[in-house]
Design a protein around this motif. Structure first.
Motif, mmCIF file in Angstrom:
data_model
loop_
_atom_site.group_PDB
_atom_site.id
_atom_site.type_symbol
_atom_site.label_atom_id
_atom_site.label_comp_id
_atom_site.label_asym_id
_atom_site.label_seq_id
_atom_site.Cartn_x
_atom_site.Cartn_y
_atom_site.Cartn_z
ATOM 1 N N ARG A 271 0.812 -1.216 0.000
ATOM 2 C CA ARG A 271 0.000 0.000 0.000
ATOM 3 C C ARG A 271 0.846 1.266 0.000
ATOM 4 O O ARG A 271 0.404 2.313 -0.459
ATOM 5 N N GLU A 272 2.094 1.175 0.500
ATOM 6 C CA GLU A 272 3.000 2.342 0.485
ATOM 7 C C GLU A 272 3.332 2.766 -0.943
ATOM 8 O O GLU A 272 3.863 3.842 -1.152
ATOM 9 N N HIS A 273 3.076 1.872 -1.890
ATOM 10 C CA HIS A 273 3.460 2.152 -3.277
ATOM 11 C C HIS A 273 2.258 2.248 -4.205
ATOM 12 O O HIS A 273 2.376 2.014 -5.407
ATOM 13 N N ARG A 274 1.098 2.533 -3.611
ATOM 14 C CA ARG A 274 -0.091 2.624 -4.473
ATOM 15 C C ARG A 274 -0.868 3.889 -4.130
ATOM 16 O O ARG A 274 -1.160 4.142 -2.955
ATOM 17 N N ALA A 275 -1.197 4.662 -5.168
ATOM 18 C CA ALA A 275 -1.943 5.913 -5.021
ATOM 19 C C ALA A 275 -3.167 5.857 -5.916
ATOM 20 O O ALA A 275 -3.194 5.109 -6.900
ATOM 21 N N MET A 276 -4.154 6.668 -5.569
ATOM 22 C CA MET A 276 -5.292 6.812 -6.479
ATOM 23 C C MET A 276 -5.736 8.269 -6.466
ATOM 24 O O MET A 276 -5.765 8.912 -5.415
ATOM 25 N N ALA A 277 -6.079 8.745 -7.650
ATOM 26 C CA ALA A 277 -6.617 10.097 -7.778
ATOM 27 C C ALA A 277 -7.581 10.102 -8.948
ATOM 28 O O ALA A 277 -7.556 9.212 -9.800
ATOM 29 N N GLY A 278 -8.420 11.103 -8.979
ATOM 30 C CA GLY A 278 -9.348 11.216 -10.092
ATOM 31 C C GLY A 278 -9.918 12.611 -10.130
ATOM 32 O O GLY A 278 -9.846 13.361 -9.154
ATOM 33 N N LEU A 279 -10.471 12.948 -11.271
ATOM 34 C CA LEU A 279 -11.046 14.278 -11.426
ATOM 35 C C LEU A 279 -12.566 14.156 -11.468
ATOM 36 O O LEU A 279 -13.114 13.217 -12.040
ATOM 37 N N SER A 280 -13.223 15.121 -10.811
ATOM 38 C CA SER A 280 -14.681 15.207 -10.862
ATOM 39 C C SER A 280 -15.296 13.849 -10.466
ATOM 40 O O SER A 280 -15.021 13.360 -9.364
ATOM 41 N N MET A 281 -16.062 13.224 -11.329
ATOM 42 C CA MET A 281 -16.605 11.905 -11.003
ATOM 43 C C MET A 281 -15.502 10.954 -10.537
ATOM 44 O O MET A 281 -15.684 10.172 -9.608
ATOM 45 N N GLY A 282 -14.340 11.041 -11.175
ATOM 46 C CA GLY A 282 -13.216 10.183 -10.800
ATOM 47 C C GLY A 282 -12.699 10.476 -9.395
ATOM 48 O O GLY A 282 -12.148 9.588 -8.735
ATOM 49 N N GLY A 283 -12.874 11.721 -8.945
ATOM 50 C CA GLY A 283 -12.503 12.064 -7.576
ATOM 51 C C GLY A 283 -13.457 11.403 -6.578
ATOM 52 O O GLY A 283 -13.032 10.837 -5.569
ATOM 53 N N MET A 284 -14.747 11.462 -6.899
ATOM 54 C CA MET A 284 -15.727 10.776 -6.051
ATOM 55 C C MET A 284 -15.409 9.284 -5.986
ATOM 56 O O MET A 284 -15.455 8.661 -4.921
ATOM 57 N N GLN A 285 -15.102 8.710 -7.137
ATOM 58 C CA GLN A 285 -14.781 7.275 -7.170
ATOM 59 C C GLN A 285 -13.521 6.982 -6.357
ATOM 60 O O GLN A 285 -13.445 5.974 -5.662
ATOM 61 N N THR A 286 -12.546 7.883 -6.465
ATOM 62 C CA THR A 286 -11.298 7.685 -5.719
ATOM 63 C C THR A 286 -11.567 7.630 -4.221
ATOM 64 O O THR A 286 -11.057 6.750 -3.518
ATOM 65 N N HIS A 288 -14.366 6.938 -2.715
ATOM 66 C CA HIS A 288 -15.145 5.732 -2.414
ATOM 67 C C HIS A 288 -14.233 4.500 -2.346
ATOM 68 O O HIS A 288 -14.271 3.726 -1.392
ATOM 69 N N VAL A 289 -13.400 4.347 -3.354
ATOM 70 C CA VAL A 289 -12.561 3.142 -3.436
ATOM 71 C C VAL A 289 -11.482 3.140 -2.356
ATOM 72 O O VAL A 289 -11.301 2.155 -1.642
ATOM 73 N N THR A 290 -10.772 4.277 -2.222
ATOM 74 C CA THR A 290 -9.620 4.264 -1.311
ATOM 75 C C THR A 290 -10.046 4.137 0.145
ATOM 76 O O THR A 290 -9.425 3.380 0.898
ATOM 77 N N PHE A 291 -11.106 4.838 0.532
ATOM 78 C CA PHE A 291 -11.476 4.769 1.949
ATOM 79 C C PHE A 291 -12.134 3.438 2.310
ATOM 80 O O PHE A 291 -12.209 3.071 3.475
ATOM 81 N N ASN A 292 -12.608 2.729 1.319
ATOM 82 C CA ASN A 292 -13.070 1.359 1.584
ATOM 83 C C ASN A 292 -11.919 0.351 1.547
ATOM 84 O O ASN A 292 -12.106 -0.816 1.888
ATOM 85 N N HIS A 293 -10.746 0.802 1.081
ATOM 86 C CA HIS A 293 -9.621 -0.127 0.912
ATOM 87 C C HIS A 293 -8.317 0.541 1.317
ATOM 88 O O HIS A 293 -7.370 0.593 0.534
ATOM 89 N N LEU A 294 -8.279 1.031 2.545
ATOM 90 C CA LEU A 294 -7.033 1.669 2.998
ATOM 91 C C LEU A 294 -5.910 0.644 3.161
ATOM 92 O O LEU A 294 -4.749 1.017 3.313
ATOM 93 N N ASP A 295 -6.256 -0.627 3.094
ATOM 94 C CA ASP A 295 -5.218 -1.659 3.053
ATOM 95 C C ASP A 295 -4.476 -1.648 1.713
ATOM 96 O O ASP A 295 -3.397 -2.237 1.593
ATOM 97 N N LEU A 296 -5.055 -0.979 0.718
ATOM 98 C CA LEU A 296 -4.447 -0.978 -0.622
ATOM 99 C C LEU A 296 -3.801 0.346 -1.000
ATOM 100 O O LEU A 296 -2.936 0.372 -1.877
ATOM 101 N N PHE A 297 -4.237 1.445 -0.392
ATOM 102 C CA PHE A 297 -3.797 2.772 -0.854
ATOM 103 C C PHE A 297 -3.252 3.624 0.291
ATOM 104 O O PHE A 297 -3.795 3.609 1.394
ATOM 105 N N THR A 298 -2.220 4.415 -0.021
ATOM 106 C CA THR A 298 -1.622 5.308 0.975
ATOM 107 C C THR A 298 -1.685 6.766 0.540
ATOM 108 O O THR A 298 -1.475 7.660 1.336
ATOM 109 N N TYR A 299 -1.952 7.003 -0.743
ATOM 110 C CA TYR A 299 -1.978 8.364 -1.293
ATOM 111 C C TYR A 299 -3.317 8.556 -2.011
ATOM 112 O O TYR A 299 -3.695 7.714 -2.833
ATOM 113 N N ILE A 300 -3.993 9.668 -1.714
ATOM 114 C CA ILE A 300 -5.359 9.874 -2.210
ATOM 115 C C ILE A 300 -5.507 11.297 -2.740
ATOM 116 O O ILE A 300 -5.167 12.253 -2.047
#
Lengths: 411, 411
Positions: A271-286, A288-300
């Motif tokens: 997870r230290e090496h995985r980030a997710m970002a998105g714009l507009s709708m993609g930000g909402m998705q980011t 949703h996905v990252t906070f449900n899977h903080l085991d997978l992501f460290t940068y949002i």
């Protein structure tokens, strides 16, 4: 080949189209081949020229800009010159006797759920998103089989310069999502994300990383879609469809895409090496996905789009309960999420700016570590998101780098 | 994001657009998202529906098919249903009160020097160009610095399934060129070349290979282009520009692109492992480049386009002198060029068919070894070229394979 087609091609390519002399206007870099229109002058005014000899009325429709009648010229072309526009890529369409269409002089960009026109207005002094004389990464089309959607899905993967040569090297990954009405091509075609990364990496301002750009629309295998005709935006039926799309996307990213990327590219998989970002709708998705899977992501990152995390009727985020309670303990959160980043353009519509500003204010008040960035003078358009990425990408994977350095120094 | 935009997107994606019930019509696979029009029925008829409420006249313009007035409906949409069309991807535009534009329901394909519409008419029983449940290669965007043009140039490279995993393996390369008015995206977007190769490789009908798709337009660094306004197709000025484009392209391929590919991909670099083919203008370019560089190429394909090798006023190729005399000795030629391949569609315009047929006849008469293929019932369109590639690709690099096997058996 057809000789006439070749001849007209040569003419187009030779750039001898009859351009009207007029000040400092130059063809936009977003034009096809050597199309002379649209063109942009030194004051960032855009001149559109559109052939419609028999039309009664032709309008130009900048989605975040002027909407105006064009003027008919004697040669059957209609013209319009905008006032100075903000820098960046501006979507537009032309409306010919009620038909909303693209301008054939423009490259087609997928936006608004169709292949639309856009014009690039240069930003004085800004070269960070232009192709420079530096090593270029690749942008790869991949197809992965998703058990979630029951389909082969298409995504784009930026691999940094040297990826093919440094065969022992493993790389961190940024998952980067487009906006509503766009698709996975948006971040490179409109956003120039690959050039932004090329330039940052060449300047050693960002770590070499993969950038995975997925298609944000997902429908679960076997799921039937209700008839939404006549249903309003807030209707339970519509909300249900949107929620289903969101969770199907979440499952596709976490159960199909990430495993595929980690199996088929030389990635660093923690997870230290995985980030997710998105714009507009993609930000909402980011969010949703990252906070449900903080085991997978460290940068949002949320670019002009974040979470609908406010309680109904409230202007303030309840940081104790929001995001599954991830922020309840600010110190623990700062340790767990190395980067929580929001951005918005200062000329975006009030409603969008306020949503993000209130989120920022709530986080400030609760002392939740985050970065808030405002893009001066840009709207809900790609220049905002290019700047966002330019600010966001250098902040990625630095904690992991520092840890590695610390670990190396200990030895 | 804009809620109304999201709502309309959800509606589009949910596929609830008001489709008229009518027989066996289904949305074309070439449509954007879930656009319901254009649609195709079991008899290969295509129904176009286009919104232009205030237009006086709307025409549909299939570039190799019907050109007809559309009929205005009470709801502001105009409709037209074609007679049964040949299978394949058909470019078309819509002409609204004299403005020739794309149909927003269609994916945009770069053709005719602009981003145009097209509709995919399925071919009964033909799956070779569709994405199948087989391993998929990647299609990579690359940027290479060309000293010939003095610019960074964009190309696409298909890498076969397993390329990233089989890190000791080296691959032969097919250089594959688009037609006039198209660009390097044509062979994958319109042609589905990647799926054709995926399927052939999965069935072990073609050897795993790279396919490099370059941009066919090249202008030499520093070269000024004369003013061609008013110059006819056969004018010396126009011929000069075309010749300059051709030789700039030749130098770019042989001096910049091939060295870049051989340095940055795991290729087999001898002439036994290099092929070139192209369609229409790309076929002409292929013949020009390969016959000037037989030290580099062993396999040559012309798809609806070959060489202007006839002497002026002659219907017959002088095989003793044509192509720099490469064919003067048929036996030596057959040994040197493992594959000389021509194809044409049986419903292509007479002039195109005749050129290729006469070339074929001349080669037959002179006993020059070659393959001649006719695509039944298809025009100067992508279905012809998909079939060409499907016939051509399995013939590639087999001589090299046989040699390797023979060499291995000797040991």
């Amino acid at each position: 080949m057809r000789l006439t087609a070749l001849a007209s091609l040569v003419l187009a390519f030779a750039g001898t189209c009859l351009a009207q002399d007029s000040g400092t206007f130059k063809p936009a870099t977003s034009n096809v081949l050597d199309a002379q229109y649209p063109r942009v002058d030194n004051d960032s005014r855009v001149e559109i020229r559109f052939k419609a000899p028999d039309a009664a009325k032709v309008r130009v429709n900048f989605w975040s800009g002027p909407k105006a009648d064009m003027e008919k010229q004697a040669d059957g072309f209609w013209t319009f010159t905008t006032p100075p526009l903000a820098p960046g890529l501006h979507y537009y369409t032309v409306i010919v006797d009620g038909a909303e269409v693209s301008d054939p002089g423009s490259t087609a960009y997928f936006g608004g759920s169709k292949w639309a026109s856009a014009v690039e207005v240069p930003e004085a002094g800004a070269t960070y998103y232009l192709p420079q004389d530096v090593p270029h990464g690749q942008v790869r089309e991949i197809w992965y089989n998703s058990k979630v959607t029951g389909t082969w899905r298409h995504a784009l993967v930026y691999t940094p310069p040297g990826y093919d040569a440094q065969i022992k090297e493993r790389y961190p990954v940024l998952y980067l999502q487009h906006g509503g009405g766009e698709d996975e091509s948006g971040w490179t075609r409109q956003g120039r994300a690959n050039f932004i990364l090329d330039n940052l990496i060449a300047a050693r301002k960002a770590k070499p990383m993969l950038v995975v750009m997925a298609n944000g629309y997902a429908r679960r295998a076997g799921q039937t879609v209700p008839d939404l005709r006549g249903k309003g935006f807030g209707s339970p039926e519509m909300r249900k469809v949107m929620q289903d799309m969101m969770t199907a996307f979440e499952d596709d990213v976490t159960q199909a895409l990430i495993p595929y990327i980690d199996s088929n590219f030389r990635t660093l998989t923690t997870r230290e090496h995985r980030a997710m970002a998105g714009l507009s709708m993609g930000g909402m998705q980011t969010f949703h996905v990252t906070f449900n899977h903080l085991d997978l992501f460290t940068y949002i990152g949320g670019f002009s789009g974040a979470a609908n995390a406010f309680a109904a009727g409230s202007d303030k985020l309840d940081t104790k309960t929001a995001f599954n309670g991830a922020m309840a303990d600010p110190a623990a959160f700062a340790k767990r999420v190395h980067l929580l980043w929001f951005g918005v353009g200062t000329t975006e519509p009030e409603r969008m700016r306020q949503g993000i500003q209130k989120l920022h204010a709530s986080l400030e008040e609760a002392k939740i570590q985050h970065v808030y960035y405002e893009s001066p003078g840009t709207d809900h358009e790609w220049q905002t998101w290019r700047r966002d990425l330019q600010d966001f990408a250098p902040r990625l994977f630095q904690a992991a780098a520092q840890k590695s350095i610390a670990a190396a120094q200990k030895k």
